[in-house]
Write an enzyme that holds these catalytic residues in place. Structure first.
Site, PDB file in Angstrom:
ATOM      1  N   GLY A  45       0.824  -1.219   0.000  1.00 30.26           N
ATOM      2  CA  GLY A  45       0.000   0.000   0.000  1.00 30.26           C
ATOM      3  C   GLY A  45       0.849   1.256   0.000  1.00 30.26           C
ATOM      4  O   GLY A  45       0.563   2.219  -0.722  1.00 30.26           O
ATOM      5  N   CYS A  46       1.897   1.254   0.791  1.00 24.88           N
ATOM      6  CA  CYS A  46       2.765   2.431   0.885  1.00 24.88           C
ATOM      7  C   CYS A  46       3.530   2.642  -0.415  1.00 24.88           C
ATOM      8  O   CYS A  46       3.728   3.771  -0.849  1.00 24.88           O
ATOM      9  CB  CYS A  46       3.731   2.274   2.058  1.00 24.88           C
ATOM     10  SG  CYS A  46       2.863   2.135   3.635  1.00 24.88           S
ATOM     11  N   THR A  47       3.937   1.551  -1.041  1.00 22.74           N
ATOM     12  CA  THR A  47       4.635   1.645  -2.323  1.00 22.74           C
ATOM     13  C   THR A  47       3.699   2.209  -3.386  1.00 22.74           C
ATOM     14  O   THR A  47       4.074   3.107  -4.142  1.00 22.74           O
ATOM     15  CB  THR A  47       5.186   0.263  -2.742  1.00 22.74           C
ATOM     16  OG1 THR A  47       6.087  -0.184  -1.723  1.00 22.74           O
ATOM     17  CG2 THR A  47       5.910   0.336  -4.071  1.00 22.74           C
ATOM     18  N   ALA A  50       3.207   6.019  -2.620  1.00 25.47           N
ATOM     19  CA  ALA A  50       4.413   6.811  -2.889  1.00 25.47           C
ATOM     20  C   ALA A  50       4.717   6.858  -4.395  1.00 25.47           C
ATOM     21  O   ALA A  50       5.116   7.903  -4.914  1.00 25.47           O
ATOM     22  CB  ALA A  50       5.598   6.232  -2.115  1.00 25.47           C
TER      23      ALA A  50
END
Length: 151
Positions: A45-47, A50
């Site tokens: 999710g963070c990838t 970002a």
């Protein structure tokens, strides 16, 4: 989760980025700033979040925005994350959670039935005068740019 709302002054902060440089809110005086908090570098999710912001970096710049990512990861982990995906903006390694707590995004979370403390994925849009223009608590990781920038 966060107690901050549109119209509030952004909390003043200072923390080290992935290369050990100190970054402060005052560095962005006179500029618009997107500060996105994410739970953990290099997770799916963070990838996605970002990368979505990075893919649209030129659009942000053309509208006068700078971008800053923040998590409690170490500088080494942030550096690996930034280098792996070629992010064009700094990532703060807020290991002592001073920035995270100033923005009020640390607290109880639930995942797969377990409760624990962690970072609530939240994005703050700060205007040129350091005032919160938007607070996004329901982040769409794959389409986050559209939540921030008007077409």
């Amino acid at each position: 989760m966060t107690h901050l709302k549109v119209g509030d002054k952004a909390p003043d902060f200072s923390a080290k980025d992935q290369d050990g440089n100190t970054i402060s809110l005052s560095d962005y005086k006179g500029k618009k700033l997107v500060v996105f908090f994410y739970p953990k570098a290099s997770t799916p999710g963070c990838t996605a979040e970002a990368c979505n912001l990075n893919d649209n970096y030129d659009r942000f710049k053309s509208q006068g925005y700078e971008i800053l990512g923040v998590s409690a990861d170490s500088a080494k982990r942030q550096s690996n994350f930034k280098n792996k995906y070629g992010f064009q903006y700094p990532l703060l390694a807020d290991e002592d959670k001073s920035v995270i707590e100033a923005f009020g995004v640390w607290g109880p979370k639930k995942f797969m039935g377990k409760e624990y403390d962690g970072i609530h994925r939240t994005t703050f849009v700060i205007d040129e005068n350091g005032t919160l223009e938007d607070v996004i608590t329901k982040v769409k990781t794959k389409d986050h740019t559209a939540q921030i920038l008007s077409e």
